[in-house]
Design a protein around this motif. Structure first.
Motif, mmCIF file in Angstrom:
data_model
loop_
_atom_site.group_PDB
_atom_site.id
_atom_site.type_symbol
_atom_site.label_atom_id
_atom_site.label_comp_id
_atom_site.label_asym_id
_atom_site.label_seq_id
_atom_site.Cartn_x
_atom_site.Cartn_y
_atom_site.Cartn_z
ATOM 1 N N LYS A 96 -15.820 8.288 -3.602
ATOM 2 C CA LYS A 96 -16.560 8.595 -2.380
ATOM 3 C C LYS A 96 -15.704 8.485 -1.115
ATOM 4 C CE LYS A 96 -21.105 7.199 -4.136
ATOM 5 N NZ LYS A 96 -21.791 8.475 -3.842
ATOM 6 N N VAL A 97 -14.633 7.691 -1.163
ATOM 7 C CA VAL A 97 -13.856 7.453 0.053
ATOM 8 C C VAL A 97 -12.681 8.407 0.195
ATOM 9 C CG1 VAL A 97 -12.030 5.822 -0.674
ATOM 10 C CG2 VAL A 97 -13.206 5.469 1.516
ATOM 11 N N LEU A 98 -12.438 9.243 -0.806
ATOM 12 C CA LEU A 98 -11.253 10.102 -0.779
ATOM 13 C C LEU A 98 -11.216 11.011 0.444
ATOM 14 C CD1 LEU A 98 -10.963 11.093 -4.562
ATOM 15 C CD2 LEU A 98 -9.394 9.662 -3.242
ATOM 16 N N GLN A 99 -12.391 11.465 0.909
ATOM 17 C CA GLN A 99 -12.428 12.337 2.082
ATOM 18 C C GLN A 99 -12.353 11.558 3.397
ATOM 19 O OE1 GLN A 99 -12.191 15.615 1.642
ATOM 20 N NE2 GLN A 99 -12.121 15.066 -0.539
ATOM 21 N N GLY A 100 -12.335 10.232 3.316
ATOM 22 C CA GLY A 100 -12.301 9.436 4.532
ATOM 23 C C GLY A 100 -11.048 8.612 4.696
ATOM 24 N N LEU A 101 -10.023 8.910 3.897
ATOM 25 C CA LEU A 101 -8.799 8.105 3.973
ATOM 26 C C LEU A 101 -7.599 8.938 4.386
ATOM 27 C CD1 LEU A 101 -6.692 8.644 1.383
ATOM 28 C CD2 LEU A 101 -8.404 7.367 0.143
ATOM 29 N N GLU A 102 -6.590 8.248 4.846
ATOM 30 C CA GLU A 102 -5.260 8.815 5.048
ATOM 31 C C GLU A 102 -4.331 8.090 4.084
ATOM 32 O OE1 GLU A 102 -4.267 11.232 6.963
ATOM 33 O OE2 GLU A 102 -5.976 11.547 8.322
ATOM 34 N N GLU A 103 -3.376 8.798 3.536
ATOM 35 C CA GLU A 103 -2.480 8.190 2.553
ATOM 36 C C GLU A 103 -1.053 8.676 2.774
ATOM 37 O OE1 GLU A 103 -1.670 8.537 -2.266
ATOM 38 O OE2 GLU A 103 -3.748 8.361 -1.569
ATOM 39 N N GLY A 116 -0.895 0.069 -2.385
ATOM 40 C CA GLY A 116 -1.109 -0.016 -3.832
ATOM 41 C C GLY A 116 -1.033 1.346 -4.474
ATOM 42 N N ASN A 117 -1.544 1.458 -5.688
ATOM 43 C CA ASN A 117 -1.487 2.722 -6.427
ATOM 44 C C ASN A 117 -2.132 3.841 -5.622
ATOM 45 O OD1 ASN A 117 -0.449 1.105 -8.383
ATOM 46 N ND2 ASN A 117 -2.035 1.512 -9.898
ATOM 47 N N SER A 118 -1.534 5.014 -5.687
ATOM 48 C CA SER A 118 -2.033 6.167 -4.949
ATOM 49 C C SER A 118 -3.452 6.525 -5.371
ATOM 50 C CB SER A 118 -1.107 7.365 -5.184
ATOM 51 O OG SER A 118 -1.703 8.562 -4.722
ATOM 52 N N PHE A 119 -4.386 6.548 -4.410
ATOM 53 C CA PHE A 119 -5.741 6.993 -4.705
ATOM 54 C C PHE A 119 -5.740 8.476 -5.077
ATOM 55 C CE2 PHE A 119 -8.373 3.649 -2.133
ATOM 56 C CZ PHE A 119 -7.699 2.643 -2.804
ATOM 57 N N ARG A 120 -4.884 9.253 -4.438
ATOM 58 C CA ARG A 120 -4.780 10.680 -4.785
ATOM 59 C C ARG A 120 -4.244 10.836 -6.195
ATOM 60 N NH1 ARG A 120 -8.131 12.897 -1.184
ATOM 61 N NH2 ARG A 120 -7.545 12.376 0.974
ATOM 62 N N GLY A 121 -3.338 9.947 -6.580
ATOM 63 C CA GLY A 121 -2.823 9.982 -7.940
ATOM 64 C C GLY A 121 -3.908 9.693 -8.959
ATOM 65 N N VAL A 145 9.559 -0.268 -9.574
ATOM 66 C CA VAL A 145 8.914 -1.318 -8.779
ATOM 67 C C VAL A 145 7.821 -0.732 -7.891
ATOM 68 C CG1 VAL A 145 9.290 -3.183 -7.114
ATOM 69 C CG2 VAL A 145 11.063 -2.621 -8.788
ATOM 70 N N PHE A 146 8.081 0.421 -7.294
ATOM 71 C CA PHE A 146 7.161 0.982 -6.309
ATOM 72 C C PHE A 146 6.756 2.425 -6.619
ATOM 73 C CE2 PHE A 146 9.677 -2.263 -4.005
ATOM 74 C CZ PHE A 146 8.647 -3.111 -3.645
ATOM 75 N N ASN A 147 6.928 2.879 -7.849
ATOM 76 C CA ASN A 147 6.503 4.236 -8.158
ATOM 77 C C ASN A 147 4.980 4.336 -8.031
ATOM 78 O OD1 ASN A 147 6.229 2.712 -10.777
ATOM 79 N ND2 ASN A 147 5.389 4.687 -11.424
ATOM 80 N N ASP A 148 4.509 5.478 -7.578
ATOM 81 C CA ASP A 148 3.081 5.759 -7.410
ATOM 82 C C ASP A 148 2.429 4.833 -6.381
ATOM 83 O OD1 ASP A 148 0.830 7.415 -8.303
ATOM 84 O OD2 ASP A 148 -0.014 5.568 -9.099
ATOM 85 N N THR A 149 3.224 4.233 -5.491
ATOM 86 C CA THR A 149 2.684 3.308 -4.499
ATOM 87 C C THR A 149 2.544 4.006 -3.151
ATOM 88 O OG1 THR A 149 3.727 1.435 -5.616
ATOM 89 C CG2 THR A 149 3.011 1.092 -3.344
ATOM 90 N N SER A 150 1.382 3.852 -2.529
ATOM 91 C CA SER A 150 1.105 4.484 -1.247
ATOM 92 C C SER A 150 0.499 3.484 -0.279
ATOM 93 C CB SER A 150 0.127 5.665 -1.414
ATOM 94 O OG SER A 150 0.699 6.724 -2.149
ATOM 95 N N VAL A 151 0.567 3.840 1.001
ATOM 96 C CA VAL A 151 -0.136 3.110 2.047
ATOM 97 C C VAL A 151 -1.404 3.903 2.366
ATOM 98 C CG1 VAL A 151 -0.019 2.194 4.395
ATOM 99 C CG2 VAL A 151 2.044 2.270 2.974
ATOM 100 N N HIS A 152 -2.555 3.235 2.314
ATOM 101 C CA HIS A 152 -3.845 3.878 2.571
ATOM 102 C C HIS A 152 -4.509 3.230 3.775
ATOM 103 C CE1 HIS A 152 -2.987 3.844 -1.784
ATOM 104 N NE2 HIS A 152 -3.559 5.016 -1.861
ATOM 105 N N TRP A 153 -5.129 4.030 4.631
ATOM 106 C CA TRP A 153 -5.946 3.487 5.701
ATOM 107 C C TRP A 153 -7.115 4.444 5.937
ATOM 108 C CZ3 TRP A 153 -1.371 5.920 6.233
ATOM 109 C CH2 TRP A 153 -1.241 6.952 7.173
ATOM 110 N N PHE A 154 -8.106 3.965 6.684
ATOM 111 C CA PHE A 154 -9.384 4.660 6.771
ATOM 112 C C PHE A 154 -9.780 4.823 8.236
ATOM 113 C CE2 PHE A 154 -8.932 1.942 3.102
ATOM 114 C CZ PHE A 154 -9.169 2.803 2.039
#
Length: 334
Positions: free
Chosen positions: A261-268, A237-242, A280-289
């Motif tokens: 709070k989760v920004l320091q615990g994720l990979e993107e 979904g939308n980039s959390f870093r964005g 269609v997919f601008n600003d879209t990232s894959v996030h996992w924790f």
């Protein structure tokens, strides 16, 4: 009117016509594009229109979805996106162990199956334990952007060997026609607005949420606010870093505290950008924790469990539920 005034009026009319004919362009480059606006529900059709004939229109919509799948499958974007997903399974283990069930290697049967073919069962029965939840597609029957996002979801399910019946889909904007089409495609259409508050219930789950409002991601995190549950999530979904870049720190922490709070615990990892699918997919990232990163967060991170409250939040991009219940867990009973 003077002849000079008439000439000015003619020149003004010609300039307006030229401006309407030319696509709008930004004055200069931007550091990061905001996600494209979600497609809104079209006006109710007039009597005698295609939508007044559900059976005929369903066939048209299905044909357009298959065409979108075929185009996406042959695109540079799809091949680059697969490379990005495959890199998540590097020997370094950046993808949490709970999501190790992602099956991204091509299967001998894959080339024989037509894109979007029913019933959408896994290519190797019994090998996949992933679930998938999709929020926020919008009106794919009338919107090309939403239809391409649906095509990506169907191809993603096939590539990861997730049975379509293990994929829950919901958007409060869905028309009855679109619900019928999704039922026909074999996915599970949710009937209630969860506002994104679905708990994974201990099962590895992919959440596909293209161009959703920040509140929906915040609700998802709240519904799974523990190191164990978050380590079983993968969010597309939308980039959390964005979001962190675009919002003032105090606004992010006040309105969307779980994202903050989760920004320091994720990979993107951002999805690739190609000209054809930019909107269609601008600003879209894959996030996992990853569990190891979540365990390094301060202990008081997990003590904060207040339910999100958006009463003072401006520009809230979420359709609220009329009835509020506890967070949903897992798939609905058949």
């Amino acid at each position: 009117m003077t002849s000079g005034g008439a000439r000015r009026d003619v020149r003004g009319a010609m300039a307006a016509a030229a401006a309407a004919a030319e696509p709008w362009q930004a004055a200069g480059p931007r550091r990061k594009r905001r996600p494209a606006a979600r497609c809104r529900r079209a006006r109710e059709p007039a009597a005698g229109s295609l939508e007044a004939e559900p059976e005929t229109d369903s066939r048209v919509v299905l044909r357009r979805i298959r065409e979108a799948e075929e185009d996406l499958l042959l695109s540079d974007f799809w091949s680059l996106a697969l490379e990005h997903l495959e890199q998540l399974k590097t020997p370094r283990g950046t993808l949490s162990k709970a999501l190790g069930n992602l099956h991204l290697d091509p299967s001998p049967e894959a080339s024989d199956a037509a894109p979007g073919s029913l019933p959408g069962e896994p290519l190797v029965p019994g090998t996949c334990h992933l679930k998938c939840v999709c929020y926020g597609l919008g009106n794919f029957a009338t919107c090309v952007i939403a239809r391409n996002q649906l095509a990506f979801l169907l191809l993603f399910l096939e590539k990861c060997q997730i049975p379509r019946r293990h994929c829950c889909v919901y958007d409060p904007l869905f028309s009855q026609l679109e619900i019928a089409v999704l039922d026909g495609l074999g996915v599970t259409v949710l009937r209630e607005n969860e506002e994104g508050r679905r708990s994974v219930g201990g099962e590895p789950t992919v959440f596909y949420m293209p161009h959703c409002g920040a509140a929906l991601y915040n609700n998802l995190l709240w519904g799974n606010w523990s190191a164990d549950a978050l380590s079983k999530l993968l969010v597309v979904g939308n980039s959390f870093r964005g979001l962190e870049e675009r919002l003032l720190a105090r606004v992010l922490q006040k309105n969307y505290p779980y994202i903050a709070k989760v920004l320091q615990g994720l990979e993107e990892r951002g999805l690739p950008q190609t000209p054809r699918y930019t909107d269609v997919f601008n600003d879209t990232s894959v996030h996992w924790f990853p569990a190891r990163k979540l365990q390094q967060l301060p202990a008081d991170t997990w003590a904060f469990r207040e339910e999100p409250d958006y009463r003072d939040c401006e520009d809230l991009e979420i359709i609220r539920s009329r009835t509020r219940g506890p967070p949903a867990a897992g798939l609905p009973a058949p």
